[in-house]
Motif scaffolding. Structure first.
Motif, mmCIF file in Angstrom:
data_model
loop_
_atom_site.group_PDB
_atom_site.id
_atom_site.type_symbol
_atom_site.label_atom_id
_atom_site.label_comp_id
_atom_site.label_asym_id
_atom_site.label_seq_id
_atom_site.Cartn_x
_atom_site.Cartn_y
_atom_site.Cartn_z
ATOM 1 N N LYS A 79 0.811 -1.338 0.206
ATOM 2 C CA LYS A 79 -0.091 -0.046 -0.184
ATOM 3 C C LYS A 79 0.802 1.224 -0.123
ATOM 4 C CE LYS A 79 -4.067 1.786 0.091
ATOM 5 N NZ LYS A 79 -5.030 1.731 -0.925
ATOM 6 N N PHE A 80 2.052 1.049 0.716
ATOM 7 C CA PHE A 80 3.012 2.471 0.721
ATOM 8 C C PHE A 80 3.255 2.724 -0.693
ATOM 9 C CE2 PHE A 80 3.450 2.163 5.373
ATOM 10 C CZ PHE A 80 3.076 3.443 5.773
ATOM 11 N N THR A 81 3.604 1.634 -1.312
ATOM 12 C CA THR A 81 4.104 1.880 -2.748
ATOM 13 C C THR A 81 3.118 1.944 -3.950
ATOM 14 O OG1 THR A 81 4.375 -0.687 -3.092
ATOM 15 C CG2 THR A 81 6.237 0.378 -2.022
ATOM 16 N N ARG A 82 2.074 1.425 -3.549
ATOM 17 C CA ARG A 82 0.861 1.570 -4.484
ATOM 18 C C ARG A 82 -0.163 2.220 -3.688
ATOM 19 N NH1 ARG A 82 4.441 0.665 -7.542
ATOM 20 N NH2 ARG A 82 4.499 -0.721 -9.241
ATOM 21 N N PRO A 83 -0.173 3.379 -3.475
ATOM 22 C CA PRO A 83 -1.418 4.037 -2.486
ATOM 23 C C PRO A 83 -2.594 4.276 -3.165
ATOM 24 C CG PRO A 83 0.207 5.775 -3.232
ATOM 25 C CD PRO A 83 0.730 4.529 -3.517
ATOM 26 N N LYS A 84 -2.775 4.052 -4.475
ATOM 27 C CA LYS A 84 -4.156 4.193 -5.135
ATOM 28 C C LYS A 84 -4.736 2.821 -5.311
ATOM 29 C CE LYS A 84 -3.256 8.794 -7.234
ATOM 30 N NZ LYS A 84 -3.035 9.568 -8.497
ATOM 31 N N ASP A 112 -3.589 1.572 9.319
ATOM 32 C CA ASP A 112 -3.082 1.493 8.117
ATOM 33 C C ASP A 112 -4.151 1.288 6.993
ATOM 34 O OD1 ASP A 112 -0.186 1.350 8.491
ATOM 35 O OD2 ASP A 112 -0.479 -0.793 9.152
ATOM 36 N N ASN A 113 -4.132 2.065 5.822
ATOM 37 C CA ASN A 113 -5.209 1.721 4.909
ATOM 38 C C ASN A 113 -5.164 0.554 4.188
ATOM 39 O OD1 ASN A 113 -7.280 3.207 3.807
ATOM 40 N ND2 ASN A 113 -6.211 3.794 2.106
ATOM 41 N N GLN A 196 -11.382 1.619 2.239
ATOM 42 C CA GLN A 196 -10.154 1.900 2.180
ATOM 43 C C GLN A 196 -10.067 2.748 0.638
ATOM 44 O OE1 GLN A 196 -6.545 -0.727 -0.089
ATOM 45 N NE2 GLN A 196 -7.913 -1.912 1.001
ATOM 46 N N GLY A 199 -9.651 6.211 1.863
ATOM 47 C CA GLY A 199 -8.482 6.680 2.595
ATOM 48 C C GLY A 199 -8.849 6.637 4.005
#
Length: 247
Positions: A79-84, A112-113, A196, A199
């Motif tokens: 999720k940090f690398t692909r937040p969308k 965490d999302n 999610q 956000g």
């Protein structure tokens, strides 16, 4: 209303689930939800090993198989690398609440999302039906042949009680005991993913799932066992996030 079969779930090569296993239901529901939300192309699933890893051969989403008990922190990294992208951690109760309990709790603590989906069948399924943290008091398993007790196995872990006071986006528990409860399970999975996508943060949906092989029951009896024996210990419903859900 007829629900269109998810296009990204295929059984052309068969599957390895036991008759009556709840994983097939969960896989179908996740597929239906992602298709209805139009997020199949973007979805990233992070799986556990053993039974929780078998969906990798069935659904056609970008999928990562994590180390045992580590789908949640792996999903956080994704999720940090692909937040969308919608990121789903998919695992069983043994992985989520035994070897992975620290990760499950601390990810919730950080809000965490991600969306965590846990199949709780009250045993370790793939490795022989051993007692898990969610095994009921008195439950006979391959490692509690006289029934789980406080002296031999400790208490029964209820993740809702652990997370219910935390500042997270969504928390729900559903059951695979009958069609009406399965429909609720789908609604909860959809709400969790919508949180999610908004956000809002961490969402967890626990699914009370049958394991006829390790319970030594026919599938119909296993469904009745969930309703009559497991649900009184693990009440179902929405516990956090219902008041502002979009559905």
């Amino acid at each position: 209303m007829m629900v269109k079969a998810p296009e990204r779930i295929t059984y052309t090569d068969g599957h390895s689930f036991c008759p009556g296993c709840g994983h097939g239901i969960a896989i179908r529901l996740i597929g239906e939800v992602l298709q209805e939300l139009g997020r199949e192309e973007e979805a990233i699933a992070v799986l556990d090993v053993a039974c929780g890893g078998m969906p990798i051969d069935i659904w056609r989403y970008d999928t990562i198989e994590a180390a045992h008990g580590r789908p949640v922190p792996t999903a956080v990294g994704v999720k940090f690398t692909r937040p969308k992208n919608p990121v789903i951690a998919y695992l069983g109760d043994g992985a989520a609440y035994s070897i992975g309990i620290a990760e499950t709790i601390h990810s919730a603590r950080r809000n965490d999302n991600i969306t965590v989906i846990v199949l709780n069948n009250c045993v370790f399924g793939m490795t022989g039906g051993q007692m898990s943290p969610t095994s009921l008091q008195g439950q006979v398993t391959s490692s509690s042949v006289h029934g789980k007790s406080m002296e031999e196995g400790g208490g029964t872990l209820d993740v809702v009680s652990l997370l219910n006071k935390m500042d997270i986006a969504y928390l729900a528990r559903a059951s695979f005991c009958d069609a009406a409860n399965i429909r609720k399970a789908k609604k909860y999975i959809k709400r969790a993913l919508e949180k999610q996508m908004q956000g809002a943060g961490y969402s967890l949906v626990e699914l009370l799932s049958p394991c006829p092989t390790n319970w030594a029951m026919e599938p119909v009896k296993a469904a009745k066992y969930i309703k009559d024996t497991i649900m009184p210990v693990f009440p179902v419903g929405e516990f956090i996030g219902k008041e502002d859900a979009s559905l």
